[in-house]
Design a protein around this motif. Structure first.
Motif, PDB file in Angstrom:
ATOM      1  N   HIS A  71       0.843  -1.211   0.000  1.00 36.41           N
ATOM      2  CA  HIS A  71       0.000   0.000   0.000  1.00 36.41           C
ATOM      3  C   HIS A  71       0.872   1.253   0.000  1.00 36.41           C
ATOM      4  O   HIS A  71       0.617   2.199  -0.748  1.00 36.41           O
ATOM      5  CB  HIS A  71      -0.929   0.005   1.220  1.00 36.41           C
ATOM      6  N   LEU A  72       1.899   1.268   0.841  1.00 34.22           N
ATOM      7  CA  LEU A  72       2.800   2.415   0.932  1.00 34.22           C
ATOM      8  C   LEU A  72       3.458   2.682  -0.414  1.00 34.22           C
ATOM      9  O   LEU A  72       3.520   3.821  -0.875  1.00 34.22           O
ATOM     10  CB  LEU A  72       3.864   2.161   2.002  1.00 34.22           C
ATOM     11  N   SER A  73       3.919   1.640  -1.069  1.00 35.83           N
ATOM     12  CA  SER A  73       4.554   1.797  -2.377  1.00 35.83           C
ATOM     13  C   SER A  73       3.563   2.319  -3.404  1.00 35.83           C
ATOM     14  O   SER A  73       3.853   3.266  -4.135  1.00 35.83           O
ATOM     15  CB  SER A  73       5.127   0.460  -2.846  1.00 35.83           C
ATOM     16  N   THR A  74       2.394   1.712  -3.452  1.00 36.45           N
ATOM     17  CA  THR A  74       1.374   2.093  -4.419  1.00 36.45           C
ATOM     18  C   THR A  74       0.921   3.533  -4.205  1.00 36.45           C
ATOM     19  O   THR A  74       0.747   4.294  -5.156  1.00 36.45           O
ATOM     20  CB  THR A  74       0.168   1.144  -4.315  1.00 36.45           C
ATOM     21  N   GLU A  75       0.763   3.925  -2.953  1.00 37.02           N
ATOM     22  CA  GLU A  75       0.295   5.264  -2.614  1.00 37.02           C
ATOM     23  C   GLU A  75       1.249   6.360  -3.101  1.00 37.02           C
ATOM     24  O   GLU A  75       0.833   7.468  -3.406  1.00 37.02           O
ATOM     25  CB  GLU A  75       0.138   5.349  -1.095  1.00 37.02           C
ATOM     26  N   ASN A  76       2.524   6.031  -3.196  1.00 35.87           N
ATOM     27  CA  ASN A  76       3.522   7.053  -3.531  1.00 35.87           C
ATOM     28  C   ASN A  76       3.982   7.026  -4.982  1.00 35.87           C
ATOM     29  O   ASN A  76       4.741   7.897  -5.395  1.00 35.87           O
ATOM     30  CB  ASN A  76       4.707   6.936  -2.579  1.00 35.87           C
ATOM     31  N   VAL A  77       3.514   6.060  -5.770  1.00 37.31           N
ATOM     32  CA  VAL A  77       3.914   5.988  -7.177  1.00 37.31           C
ATOM     33  C   VAL A  77       3.572   7.270  -7.932  1.00 37.31           C
ATOM     34  O   VAL A  77       4.421   7.790  -8.657  1.00 37.31           O
ATOM     35  CB  VAL A  77       3.320   4.736  -7.865  1.00 37.31           C
ATOM     36  N   PRO A  78       2.361   7.844  -7.788  1.00 38.65           N
ATOM     37  CA  PRO A  78       2.085   9.078  -8.534  1.00 38.65           C
ATOM     38  C   PRO A  78       3.061  10.213  -8.208  1.00 38.65           C
ATOM     39  O   PRO A  78       3.471  10.963  -9.105  1.00 38.65           O
ATOM     40  CB  PRO A  78       0.655   9.444  -8.114  1.00 38.65           C
ATOM     41  N   MET A  79       3.456  10.330  -6.952  1.00 32.85           N
ATOM     42  CA  MET A  79       4.392  11.381  -6.555  1.00 32.85           C
ATOM     43  C   MET A  79       5.769  11.153  -7.192  1.00 32.85           C
ATOM     44  O   MET A  79       6.406  12.089  -7.680  1.00 32.85           O
ATOM     45  CB  MET A  79       4.500  11.395  -5.020  1.00 32.85           C
ATOM     46  N   VAL A  80       6.201   9.905  -7.213  1.00 32.93           N
ATOM     47  CA  VAL A  80       7.496   9.568  -7.807  1.00 32.93           C
ATOM     48  C   VAL A  80       7.461   9.804  -9.319  1.00 32.93           C
ATOM     49  O   VAL A  80       8.396  10.389  -9.889  1.00 32.93           O
ATOM     50  CB  VAL A  80       7.884   8.119  -7.464  1.00 32.93           C
ATOM     51  N   LEU A  81       6.392   9.370  -9.971  1.00 34.46           N
ATOM     52  CA  LEU A  81       6.277   9.568 -11.421  1.00 34.46           C
ATOM     53  C   LEU A  81       6.207  11.056 -11.767  1.00 34.46           C
ATOM     54  O   LEU A  81       6.835  11.502 -12.732  1.00 34.46           O
ATOM     55  CB  LEU A  81       5.056   8.841 -11.973  1.00 34.46           C
ATOM     56  N   HIS A  82       5.466  11.841 -10.983  1.00 37.94           N
ATOM     57  CA  HIS A  82       5.383  13.280 -11.233  1.00 37.94           C
ATOM     58  C   HIS A  82       6.772  13.917 -11.150  1.00 37.94           C
ATOM     59  O   HIS A  82       7.129  14.761 -11.973  1.00 37.94           O
ATOM     60  CB  HIS A  82       4.429  13.936 -10.224  1.00 37.94           C
ATOM     61  N   THR A  83       7.547  13.499 -10.157  1.00 37.75           N
ATOM     62  CA  THR A  83       8.903  14.039  -9.999  1.00 37.75           C
ATOM     63  C   THR A  83       9.781  13.649 -11.186  1.00 37.75           C
ATOM     64  O   THR A  83      10.560  14.464 -11.684  1.00 37.75           O
ATOM     65  CB  THR A  83       9.521  13.545  -8.681  1.00 37.75           C
ATOM     66  N   ALA A  84       9.642  12.415 -11.656  1.00 44.39           N
ATOM     67  CA  ALA A  84      10.420  11.975 -12.821  1.00 44.39           C
ATOM     68  C   ALA A  84      10.038  12.778 -14.061  1.00 44.39           C
ATOM     69  O   ALA A  84      10.908  13.216 -14.820  1.00 44.39           O
ATOM     70  CB  ALA A  84      10.203  10.484 -13.060  1.00 44.39           C
ATOM     71  N   TRP A  85       8.755  13.018 -14.264  1.00 39.62           N
ATOM     72  CA  TRP A  85       8.312  13.814 -15.406  1.00 39.62           C
ATOM     73  C   TRP A  85       8.833  15.240 -15.298  1.00 39.62           C
ATOM     74  O   TRP A  85       9.244  15.844 -16.288  1.00 39.62           O
ATOM     75  CB  TRP A  85       6.781  13.842 -15.501  1.00 39.62           C
TER      76      TRP A  85
END
Length: 158
Positions: A118-132
């Protein structure tokens, strides 16, 4: 100043790289901590402050983390002198923030692997936004996460 081996290693990687963004993940909490985290140092220039406020809100749009500096009442922590995001922005111009992820126990144990998923899934959008936001990139089409019977997490990307 960069006294621990781990801190020296991060410093060396940052200084030999050309990063434009950074997430310095911490546990635990549900906050996106913005640079200029030492209250006595004051706020950044207005343009920088506006950028970080907006960027923090974008990062938190999917996981609904609180956004601010650790000492601000909306966060309720304490002033921090020496945060990596402060150093990265002030010394290298890297747009860095320090998300506090999690919200349960400080350390995840093998007994709560579902919490880790859950912790990993919850933070994927934040990580992807930072990568973009970092600039030129590859496009991630699909990420598959599978929790194995032995408790390990398998991740594959296409």
């Amino acid at each position: 100043a960069s006294s621990e081996r781990e801190t020296k290693a991060v410093k060396a990687v940052v200084e030999r790289s050309n990063f434009t963004t950074s997430l310095n993940l911490h546990s635990y909490g549900r906050d996106v901590l913005l640079p200029f985290s030492c209250q006595s140092m004051g706020y950044p220039k207005e343009d920088d402050n506006n950028f970080f406020e907006r960027y923090g809100k974008e990062l938190a749009s999917a996981n609904h983390f609180k956004v601010g500096r650790p000492y601000e009442s909306r966060i309720g922590l304490y002033t921090v002198n020496g945060d990596a995001a402060d150093w990265m922005f002030n010394q290298h111009g890297i747009f860095a923030v320090s998300p506090e992820v999690g919200g349960g126990d400080f350390w995840l144990t093998s007994a709560n692997v579902q919490d880790a998923v859950h912790l990993s899934t919850e933070n994927v959008p934040m990580v992807l936004h930072t990568a973009w936001a970092a600039g030129p990139h590859l496009r991630l089409v699909k990420a598959n996460m599978t929790l194995e019977e032995d408790g390990s997490l398998q991740v594959s990307f296409t």
